[in-house]
Enzyme design. Structure first.
Site, PDB file in Angstrom:
ATOM      1  N   ASP A   1      26.177 -33.369  50.203  1.00 24.33           N
ATOM      2  CA  ASP A   1      26.206 -32.103  49.609  1.00 24.33           C
ATOM      3  C   ASP A   1      26.759 -31.519  51.488  1.00 24.33           C
ATOM      4  O   ASP A   1      28.109 -31.380  51.857  1.00 24.33           O
ATOM      5  CB  ASP A   1      26.363 -31.928  48.487  1.00 24.33           C
ATOM      6  CG  ASP A   1      25.414 -30.474  49.188  1.00 24.33           C
ATOM      7  OD1 ASP A   1      24.090 -30.753  49.363  1.00 24.33           O
ATOM      8  OD2 ASP A   1      25.716 -29.657  48.641  1.00 24.33           O
TER       9      ASP A   1
ATOM     10  N   GLU B   1      22.900 -27.507  54.137  1.00 21.89           N
ATOM     11  CA  GLU B   1      23.900 -26.654  53.525  1.00 21.89           C
ATOM     12  C   GLU B   1      24.644 -25.267  53.704  1.00 21.89           C
ATOM     13  O   GLU B   1      25.261 -25.121  53.200  1.00 21.89           O
ATOM     14  CB  GLU B   1      23.003 -26.894  51.418  1.00 21.89           C
ATOM     15  CG  GLU B   1      22.763 -27.854  50.939  1.00 21.89           C
ATOM     16  CD  GLU B   1      20.978 -28.596  50.900  1.00 21.89           C
ATOM     17  OE1 GLU B   1      21.838 -29.402  49.843  1.00 21.89           O
ATOM     18  OE2 GLU B   1      20.796 -28.052  51.878  1.00 21.89           O
TER      19      GLU B   1
END
Length: 168
Positions: A79, A18
């Site tokens: 993500d 991330e």
């Protein structure tokens, strides 16, 4: 300077996919091609085994209890995978860098094949990662924040046959 982003919420000197993917996006927004190249190179080599066509980026990298610097958890985070793909595809569009497009499309194919699932009564969704989010008895763990609508719309324009509009 090497392109690695330190993650403050993990163990000391560890990195996450991330953090890497968000930094990649912010370097794109800042039009900082050198920083973008460094971040992607480090991420590609250390998180994706230098082969984004077959390996999704590991979400957690750092020094293990055995003293080795490597992926500490090879499961990916969808993500981050999406932010990597999106940033790479946009970098090619803005800077005319076909190698970024190739890597972005490779990641997108991996995401479709390993992290997108069609759920009964719901349709296509993005699981938070390839492992650990499906449970026996028709149970799934989802995180809607992993599926930004603007990104799904952009990916649908790039990959019109993909599940992106359905997910949005």
């Amino acid at each position: 300077t090497d392109g690695r982003v330190l993650e403050s919420s993990l163990e000391k000197n560890h990195s996450s996919s991330e953090g890497q993917s968000y930094a990649l996006f912010f370097s794109l927004v800042a039009n900082d091609q050198q920083r973008f190249a460094n971040i992607w190179r480090w991420s590609r080599e250390n998180l994706a085994g230098n082969d984004p066509s077959t390996v999704l980026p590991a979400w957690h990298w750092g020094q293990g209890k055995d003293g080795q610097w490597k992926a500490q958890d090879s499961n990916s985070a969808s993500d981050a995978d999406l932010w990597f793909a999106y940033a790479l595809l946009e970098a090619d569009r803005l800077w005319n860098k076909p190698a970024y497009r190739e890597d972005g499309l490779a990641l997108l194919a991996q995401i479709k094949g390993r992290e997108v699932k069609s759920l009964p009564g719901l349709g296509y969704v993005l699981l938070p990662g390839p492992f650990g989010f499906e449970y026996p008895g028709y149970l799934w763990r989802l995180n809607p924040s992993y599926q930004p609508v603007f990104m799904m719309r952009r990916l649908a324009a790039i990959d019109p046959d993909g599940p992106w509009n359905a997910i949005a």
